[in-house]
Motif scaffolding. Structure first.
Motif, PDB file in Angstrom:
ATOM      1  N   LEU A 297       0.834  -1.191   0.000  1.00 33.52           N
ATOM      2  CA  LEU A 297       0.000   0.000   0.000  1.00 33.52           C
ATOM      3  C   LEU A 297       0.872   1.246   0.000  1.00 33.52           C
ATOM      4  O   LEU A 297       1.910   1.281   0.664  1.00 33.52           O
ATOM      5  N   PRO A 298       0.482   2.259  -0.729  1.00 34.58           N
ATOM      6  CA  PRO A 298       1.291   3.487  -0.744  1.00 34.58           C
ATOM      7  C   PRO A 298       1.282   4.169   0.609  1.00 34.58           C
ATOM      8  O   PRO A 298       0.284   4.145   1.338  1.00 34.58           O
ATOM      9  N   GLU A 299       2.409   4.791   0.979  1.00 33.15           N
ATOM     10  CA  GLU A 299       2.503   5.519   2.237  1.00 33.15           C
ATOM     11  C   GLU A 299       1.656   6.781   2.175  1.00 33.15           C
ATOM     12  O   GLU A 299       1.568   7.426   1.133  1.00 33.15           O
ATOM     13  N   PRO A 300       1.023   7.143   3.298  1.00 27.98           N
ATOM     14  CA  PRO A 300       0.274   8.403   3.306  1.00 27.98           C
ATOM     15  C   PRO A 300       1.193   9.582   3.028  1.00 27.98           C
ATOM     16  O   PRO A 300       2.385   9.548   3.345  1.00 27.98           O
ATOM     17  N   VAL A 301       0.632  10.620   2.445  1.00 30.94           N
ATOM     18  CA  VAL A 301       1.414  11.807   2.152  1.00 30.94           C
ATOM     19  C   VAL A 301       1.917  12.418   3.461  1.00 30.94           C
ATOM     20  O   VAL A 301       1.167  12.585   4.408  1.00 30.94           O
ATOM     21  N   GLY A 302       3.188  12.728   3.525  1.00 34.86           N
ATOM     22  CA  GLY A 302       3.760  13.336   4.713  1.00 34.86           C
ATOM     23  C   GLY A 302       4.265  12.352   5.736  1.00 34.86           C
ATOM     24  O   GLY A 302       4.756  12.756   6.797  1.00 34.86           O
ATOM     25  N   ALA A 303       4.168  11.050   5.441  1.00 37.63           N
ATOM     26  CA  ALA A 303       4.634  10.052   6.407  1.00 37.63           C
ATOM     27  C   ALA A 303       6.142  10.105   6.605  1.00 37.63           C
ATOM     28  O   ALA A 303       6.651   9.623   7.618  1.00 37.63           O
ATOM     29  N   PHE A 304       6.867  10.690   5.651  1.00 37.65           N
ATOM     30  CA  PHE A 304       8.315  10.796   5.810  1.00 37.65           C
ATOM     31  C   PHE A 304       8.680  11.828   6.873  1.00 37.65           C
ATOM     32  O   PHE A 304       9.804  11.836   7.382  1.00 37.65           O
ATOM     33  N   LEU A 305       7.728  12.695   7.243  1.00 43.54           N
ATOM     34  CA  LEU A 305       7.972  13.675   8.284  1.00 43.54           C
ATOM     35  C   LEU A 305       7.468  13.216   9.643  1.00 43.54           C
ATOM     36  O   LEU A 305       8.094  13.512  10.673  1.00 43.54           O
TER      37      LEU A 305
END
Length: 318
Positions: free
Chosen positions: A175-183
């Motif tokens: 599943l794609p990571e939610p937007v902003g999960a890298f922060l």
């Protein structure tokens, strides 16, 4: 969110007061002050962009990323350098606890999973066309292109017979990571934020008098959190009404600056007592205001003396 004008005033004032005794703490308070001013400007921009333009999607995402990054960095400075050093400083302790809850309030609004706000980063931005998923190498669905009479006799006729074989458990498509999960991890921040708000309110009740502007700031944002994030409209209105009553019952004096801040916050709280009632079908038209204090003018807040006189045990410890 993250800091009101009242909080920013106290950040600057308290930083100056502790500067001679604790330069590191003062430095962190000044840094959080600058960060909170920047964060307030960014969140104000997002609230104005309720419907971002599809041609400016990149700018909108960058703005959301900036808000999350500022909140994360502010929380790190607060937890690592400020909270361990507040000690018995009454106003500073209340302010630090309030700011911690406020940073989590930002996480809930902009980065909560599940998303609870239309301005959140996990909410799909309006105006962005949804690209249909293509099946590689298949083109059209062949089952619909071949008539029933032209099917091969070796094709399965039982619904449970044949068909595509799915991957074993745990080996499906990622599943794609939610937007902003890298922060910041994409989780539900509401329980943590709610707990921190309750701690800040309890501390403000025990250390600050009823008309203290910092105490009003804590309860004003908590009422907003209840309404916007927990969708507890009745709880938000009740908290706002009780806070206004505490202001009118307070006998302590305020200086001019604190009096002006208290007037503004009481006006905001008065509006919160009516928030959501206009859409309530059970409230008859022309019904009296649910709380007479909510209709009182803010400039009727009692002020007994021109100088601030804290209650017994409420002296400034800094």
């Amino acid at each position: 969110m993250a800091s009101s004008e009242v909080d920013q005033k106290f950040l600057g004032k308290l930083a100056k007061q502790v500067e001679s005794n604790n330069a590191l703490l003062a430095s962190m308070l000044f840094k959080i002050l600058g960060l909170s001013i920047n964060l307030a400007e960014q969140t104000a921009k997002v609230r104005k962009q309720r419907r971002p333009d599809a041609s400016r999607t990149t700018q909108s995402l960058e703005l959301y990323f900036h808000i999350i990054w500022l909140s994360r960095e502010g929380l790190i400075m607060l937890e690592q350098y400020v909270l361990p050093m507040v000690g018995d400083h009454g106003e500073l302790k209340v302010l630090a606890f309030k700011l911690r809850a406020s940073f989590y309030h930002v996480f809930v609004l902009f980065h909560n999973n599940p998303s609870i706000s239309t301005i959140g980063i996990n909410t799909p931005l309006p105006g962005i066309p949804q690209i249909p998923r293509l099946e590689k190498g298949k083109g059209v669905d062949r089952n619909d292109a071949i008539p029933e009479t032209g099917r091969s006799s070796v094709q399965p006729t039982h619904p449970t017979e044949g068909g595509p074989v799915g991957p074993p458990p745990g080996f499906g498509p990622k599943l794609p990571e939610p937007v902003g999960a890298f922060l910041l991890p994409s989780v539900d921040y509401r329980p943590t934020a709610h707990e921190y708000f309750k701690q800040a309110v309890a501390l403000a009740d025990s250390l600050l008098w009823g008309s203290h502007s910092l105490r009003l700031s804590v309860k004003t944002e908590y009422a907003a959190f209840l309404y916007e994030c927990l969708h507890d409209q009745e709880g938000s209105r009740r908290l706002a009404k009780d806070t206004i009553a505490e202001v009118y019952d307070a006998s302590e004096g305020m200086d001019d600056d604190m009096f002006r801040d208290a007037c503004e916050l009481v006006t905001v709280l008065g509006n919160m007592t009516k928030r959501g009632l206009e859409s309530n079908p059970t409230l008859p038209t022309g019904a009296p205001d649910p709380d007479p204090l909510a209709t009182s003018k803010a400039d009727t807040i009692p002020r007994t003396v021109p100088a601030a006189i804290p209650a017994s045990g409420m002296e400034n410890f800094i």
